[in-house]
Design an enzyme around this catalytic site. Structure first.
Site, PDB file in Angstrom:
ATOM      1  N   HIS A  99       0.857  -1.189   0.000  1.00  0.00           N
ATOM      2  CA  HIS A  99       0.000   0.000   0.000  1.00  0.00           C
ATOM      3  C   HIS A  99       0.890   1.236   0.000  1.00  0.00           C
ATOM      4  O   HIS A  99       1.441   1.580   1.038  1.00  0.00           O
ATOM      5  CB  HIS A  99      -0.867   0.052   1.261  1.00  0.00           C
ATOM      6  CG  HIS A  99      -1.688  -1.182   1.515  1.00  0.00           C
ATOM      7  ND1 HIS A  99      -2.158  -1.510   2.766  1.00  0.00           N
ATOM      8  CD2 HIS A  99      -2.130  -2.156   0.675  1.00  0.00           C
ATOM      9  CE1 HIS A  99      -2.858  -2.627   2.687  1.00  0.00           C
ATOM     10  NE2 HIS A  99      -2.850  -3.054   1.430  1.00  0.00           N
TER      11      HIS A  99
HETATM   12  C1  LIG Z   1      -0.805  -7.787  -4.088  1.00  0.00           C
HETATM   13  C2  LIG Z   1      -1.619  -6.619  -3.605  1.00  0.00           C
HETATM   14  C3  LIG Z   1      -2.686  -6.841  -2.780  1.00  0.00           C
HETATM   15  C4  LIG Z   1      -3.442  -5.766  -2.304  1.00  0.00           C
HETATM   16  N1  LIG Z   1      -4.581  -6.020  -1.592  1.00  0.00           N
HETATM   17  C5  LIG Z   1      -5.395  -4.999  -1.261  1.00  0.00           C
HETATM   18  C6  LIG Z   1      -6.650  -5.243  -0.655  1.00  0.00           C
HETATM   19  O1  LIG Z   1      -7.054  -6.387  -0.452  1.00  0.00           O
HETATM   20  N2  LIG Z   1      -7.425  -4.180  -0.314  1.00  0.00           N
HETATM   21  C7  LIG Z   1      -7.012  -2.895  -0.520  1.00  0.00           C
HETATM   22  O2  LIG Z   1      -7.728  -1.972  -0.129  1.00  0.00           O
HETATM   23  N3  LIG Z   1      -5.845  -2.641  -1.134  1.00  0.00           N
HETATM   24  C8  LIG Z   1      -5.048  -3.654  -1.536  1.00  0.00           C
HETATM   25  N4  LIG Z   1      -3.893  -3.404  -2.223  1.00  0.00           N
HETATM   26  C9  LIG Z   1      -3.553  -2.003  -2.531  1.00  0.00           C
HETATM   27  C10 LIG Z   1      -4.438  -1.419  -3.619  1.00  0.00           C
HETATM   28  O3  LIG Z   1      -4.537  -2.292  -4.703  1.00  0.00           O
HETATM   29  C11 LIG Z   1      -3.813  -0.090  -4.037  1.00  0.00           C
HETATM   30  O4  LIG Z   1      -3.758   0.742  -2.899  1.00  0.00           O
HETATM   31  C12 LIG Z   1      -4.614   0.618  -5.106  1.00  0.00           C
HETATM   32  O5  LIG Z   1      -4.743  -0.182  -6.255  1.00  0.00           O
HETATM   33  C13 LIG Z   1      -3.912   1.920  -5.471  1.00  0.00           C
HETATM   34  O6  LIG Z   1      -4.642   2.586  -6.457  1.00  0.00           O
HETATM   35  P1  LIG Z   1      -3.953   3.643  -7.423  1.00  0.00           P
HETATM   36  O7  LIG Z   1      -4.967   4.073  -8.392  1.00  0.00           O
HETATM   37  O8  LIG Z   1      -3.261   4.622  -6.602  1.00  0.00           O
HETATM   38  O9  LIG Z   1      -2.805   2.819  -8.165  1.00  0.00           O
HETATM   39  P2  LIG Z   1      -2.861   1.457  -8.965  1.00  0.00           P
HETATM   40  O10 LIG Z   1      -4.124   0.724  -8.722  1.00  0.00           O
HETATM   41  O11 LIG Z   1      -1.591   0.761  -8.655  1.00  0.00           O
HETATM   42  O12 LIG Z   1      -2.877   1.903 -10.488  1.00  0.00           O
HETATM   43  C14 LIG Z   1      -1.832   2.620 -11.078  1.00  0.00           C
HETATM   44  C15 LIG Z   1      -1.742   2.205 -12.534  1.00  0.00           C
HETATM   45  O13 LIG Z   1      -0.988   3.194 -13.237  1.00  0.00           O
HETATM   46  C16 LIG Z   1      -0.139   2.562 -14.155  1.00  0.00           C
HETATM   47  N5  LIG Z   1       0.985   3.440 -14.447  1.00  0.00           N
HETATM   48  C17 LIG Z   1       2.044   3.727 -13.639  1.00  0.00           C
HETATM   49  N6  LIG Z   1       2.868   4.588 -14.249  1.00  0.00           N
HETATM   50  C18 LIG Z   1       2.329   4.872 -15.451  1.00  0.00           C
HETATM   51  C19 LIG Z   1       2.729   5.684 -16.535  1.00  0.00           C
HETATM   52  N7  LIG Z   1       3.848   6.410 -16.492  1.00  0.00           N
HETATM   53  N8  LIG Z   1       1.956   5.723 -17.649  1.00  0.00           N
HETATM   54  C20 LIG Z   1       0.814   4.985 -17.705  1.00  0.00           C
HETATM   55  N9  LIG Z   1       0.397   4.196 -16.705  1.00  0.00           N
HETATM   56  C21 LIG Z   1       1.132   4.140 -15.581  1.00  0.00           C
HETATM   57  C22 LIG Z   1       0.274   1.290 -13.452  1.00  0.00           C
HETATM   58  O14 LIG Z   1       0.735   0.348 -14.401  1.00  0.00           O
HETATM   59  C23 LIG Z   1      -1.004   0.890 -12.746  1.00  0.00           C
HETATM   60  O15 LIG Z   1      -1.784   0.031 -13.550  1.00  0.00           O
HETATM   61  C24 LIG Z   1      -3.098  -4.438  -2.672  1.00  0.00           C
HETATM   62  C25 LIG Z   1      -2.001  -4.224  -3.500  1.00  0.00           C
HETATM   63  C26 LIG Z   1      -1.270  -5.296  -3.969  1.00  0.00           C
HETATM   64  C27 LIG Z   1      -0.102  -5.039  -4.868  1.00  0.00           C
END
Ligand SMILES: Cc1cc2nc3c(=O)[nH]c(=O)nc-3n(C[C@H](O)[C@H](O)[C@H](O)COP(=O)(O)OP(=O)(O)OC[C@H]3O[C@@H](n4cnc5c(N)ncnc54)[C@H](O)[C@@H]3O)c2cc1C
Length: 657
Positions: free
Chosen positions: A593
């Site tokens: 996270h």
């Molecule tokens: C294995 C695992 C288990 C987890 N389990 C849980 C859970 O059960 N419950 C929970 O609440 N949270 C969980 N989390 C955390 C949760 O998934 C994240 O906090 C959440 O997805 C974050 O959202 P976000 O939109 O910030 O980023 P993300 O969901 O990570 O999305 C960011 C996206 O941006 C893309 N990206 C990055 N850089 C670029 C770029 N330069 N150009 C284009 N695209 C780009 C990435 O490839 C990615 O697909 C878990 C995480 C992991 C890894």
């Protein structure tokens, strides 16, 4: 793994390949002993190629090349013989010496290379994994049609739209779905690929390579904490464990106070939380515990401690043995990731989804006519095939996650608070050895948790949870002392269970960018967080003991254990683990996270974006992901991210109306 302190010797050898592979083969033979297989060094080299940052890759490869020279081997091992020619026992002694060395450069080599060899051996089928009793993927992927048709430009291209969204995970997916439904023309840029049910091989190592950010090679710059995030269409929501906890009222109150953004306390964020929970079908009715969560619950109940069900974003989840593989993508389509919810909504409303598109910078028009800020006019990206993709837009939404969003903004010339205040929710775990097989890789991803410590010690105390553990990640996390010792641990893999300690960190790290624009994460475990982690580990050990473990141990560098039943053993163990410590590589720490690195707030002196999600420094540039959190959420963050993205979408739509 970033590798700042590696020797510069041999840097010019970077890229040579076969020489490094020969050194990796020798070292891996020492680390693995009879678990070695010839596919391992090639996999290690490939994983090293995924390390973010050209400078770090060069240093690592340079160190390997140096190890194959007499002078380099002398400097790094104390023996003048090139490492590739040394027998496994000598290589094993070298790695053991590195692990205990007083020299940081040598310790870093052990920290970087031992887990890599272990992951490369146990993350794929082969003699190492076969000896663990792990069944591998449960049959082939289903023959289900792919429901999205993302674009993969095969030449230079220019697109135009109302809003370009960078990232398609918890934040980006929701923003794209909401804005497209509001009638705006949306383009989503996702640097990962597109994988649907039929593509989820459930082969652990391949899943890390294809679905995870930098194939899980990203760490804090001192190598002490592995930073794990999803990178595929749907981002973290595709690989995460489906736990859907809303931020508790005291966290929302803290966020309102820290940020000066009233929405956290006024009910506005609460309304967004309700909206996203509804779209995702969040329920407590599909949280049947598997063996590992049953043990957690039993231990908690016997101690009279808090145990609660975890709400999950699933529809029609069988909650059976096969569910433990959903960290590599849910084959049943039950997990309500953005892939099967908001991105489908977005596509149905005409949004264009582009995969393999790595956004390199936000295009910013300089401030004119006395305006304080410049204006975002689009995004420039590089495609998987190396082509240039320019997207012109009236607004840009950065939702690339809490590591990559600040990196993108820093590459685009922003500064101020961008990249500061990073929180990682660092986690460690107590391991228990049970008389009956637990098969901790199986069962509902996460079904039970305990907030006992939070109730007793306050809002920054850790939560206790479990998580599915597959052989590759287990091998990398279990402390390595020698090939035989590690192999003995792996041979009882099926009998292990864990209680994970999820820390709400008050200390902050910082995301910066290297000269080539890749992220570099500076982070140290804060002493107060370390003390709370120690309390969490002690409690986790107690729970495993109460659940009937015959032995409990930590995943600290010095693996410390106790046998429940001996009077005072748990207390002595707790004291010993506290003294052994968790910072600076003393324990295996994981961050699932990441958050807070472009936080929202009224005051530009302490935040990167304003109350309406707009960057303080650039008009038309918004942030809508985990970067926004004013402090650590203290609970699994996905639902909070989605709620903030839902709110951000409303602000963007209102501005463009
Ligand atoms: C294995 C695992 C288990 C987890 N389990 C849980 C859970 O059960 N419950 C929970 O609440 N949270 C969980 N989390 C955390 C949760 O998934 C994240 O906090 C959440 O997805 C974050 O959202 P976000 O939109 O910030 O980023 P993300 O969901 O990570 O999305 C960011 C996206 O941006 C893309 N990206 C990055 N850089 C670029 C770029 N330069 N150009 C284009 N695209 C780009 C990435 O490839 C990615 O697909 C878990 C995480 C992991 C890894």
């Amino acid at each position: 793994m970033t590798s700042g302190a590696f020797t510069r010797t041999g840097e010019r050898g970077a890229g040579a390949g076969s020489r490094q592979e020969a050194v990796l083969a020798a070292l891996a033979a020492g680390i693995l002993g009879p678990a070695y297989d010839p596919a391992v060094p090639g996999r290690m080299l490939e994983l090293l190629g995924r390390v973010p940052g050209r400078r770090d890759r060069r240093r690592l490869l340079g160190a390997l090349a140096a190890l194959d020279t007499r002078a380099g081997a002398w400097a790094l091992t104390g023996h003048p013989a090139p490492v590739s020619g040394r027998p496994p026992a000598a290589a094993e002694a070298t790695v053991a010496g590195w692990a205990d060395s007083r020299l940081a450069t040598r310790r870093r080599l052990a920290t970087a290379l031992a887990p890599l060899a272990l992951l490369a051996a146990y993350g794929w089928p082969g003699p190492a994994r076969d000896a663990t009793g792990y069944p591998g993927p449960l049959g082939p992927a289903p023959d289900a049609p792919r429901r999205l048709r993302p674009l993969r430009p095969d030449g230079d291209e220019e697109l135009a739209c109302d809003v370009v969204v960078v990232g398609s995970g918890a934040g980006g997916g929701v923003v794209a779905g909401e804005l497209a439904r509001a009638g705006l023309e949306v383009v989503v840029l996702e640097k990962g690929g597109y994988a649907a049910e039929r593509d989820f091989s459930h082969q652990e190592g391949d899943a890390y390579r294809h679905l995870y950010l930098y194939a899980q090679t990203l760490t804090s710059d001192d190598l002490s904490c592995r930073i794990v995030a999803g990178s595929t269409l749907g981002g973290g929501t595709v690989v995460n464990y489906s736990t859907s906890l809303a931020p508790p009222p005291e966290v929302l109150a803290e966020w309102a106070a820290v940020s000066g953004v009233d929405a956290f306390a006024s009910g506005e964020v609460a309304a967004s939380l309700a909206a996203v929970a509804d779209r995702l079908g969040v329920t407590e009715a599909q949280s049947r515990p598997g063996a590992r969560d049953r043990l957690l619950e039993q231990g908690l109940e016997r101690l009279g401690w808090h145990a609660g069900p975890l709400p999950r974003n699933v529809r029609g989840c069988p909650q059976d043995a096969g569910c433990g593989w959903c960290g590599f993508g849910c084959r049943r389509g039950a997990k309500q990731s953005t892939l099967v919810t908001y991105l489908e909504d977005a596509a149905a409303a005409g949004a264009r989804l582009v995969v393999g598109a790595d956004a390199r910078r936000v295009l910013v028009e300089p401030a004119r006519n006395g305006a304080a800020a410049g204006r975002a006019t689009g995004v420039e990206a590089v495609t998987a095939g190396g082509h240039r993709l320019a997207v012109r837009a009236r607004a840009v939404v950065a939702a690339a996650g809490a590591i990559e969003t600040p990196a993108l903004l820093l590459r685009s010339g922003l500064g101020g608070q961008v990249g500061r205040n990073l929180r990682l929710h660092p986690g460690t775990a107590a391991m228990g050895v049970f008389a009956e097989p637990v098969r901790w890789w199986e069962g509902t991803l996460q079904a039970r948790y305990s907030a006992e410590l939070r109730r007793r010690l306050g809002p920054y105390a850790p939560l206790l949870e479990t998580a599915p553990v597959h052989p590759g990640v287990a091998a990398a996390a279990l402390p390595w002392r020698s090939a035989a010792d590690h192999r003995a641990q792996m041979e009882r893999l099926a009998d292990l269970s864990l209680v994970a300690v999820l820390c709400r960190d008050a200390g902050a790290g910082r995301v910066r960018v290297d000269r080539d624009g890749s992220p570099r994460v500076r982070w140290r475990l804060d002493p107060a967080d370390e003390a709370r982690m120690a309390a969490g580990l002690a409690a986790a050990g107690e729970v495993l003991a109460a659940a009937g473990a015959g032995e409990v141990f930590s995943i600290q560098r010095r693996r410390l254990g106790f046998r429940p039943g001996d009077p005072g053993a748990a207390r002595d163990w707790a004291e010993a683990t506290r003294r052994a410590g968790f910072a600076r590589g003393r324990a295996a720490l994981f961050s699932y996270h990441q958050m807070g690195s472009c936080r929202i707030g009224a005051d530009p002196a302490s935040s990167a974006v304003g109350p309406d999600h707009r960057a303080h420094e650039v008009d038309g540039l918004y942030v809508a992901d985990a970067s926004l959190f004013p402090t650590a959420s203290g609970v699994n963050p996905m639902l909070s991210v989605m709620a903030l993205a839902h709110r951000a979408a409303a602000k963007v739509a209102a501005r463009l109306a």
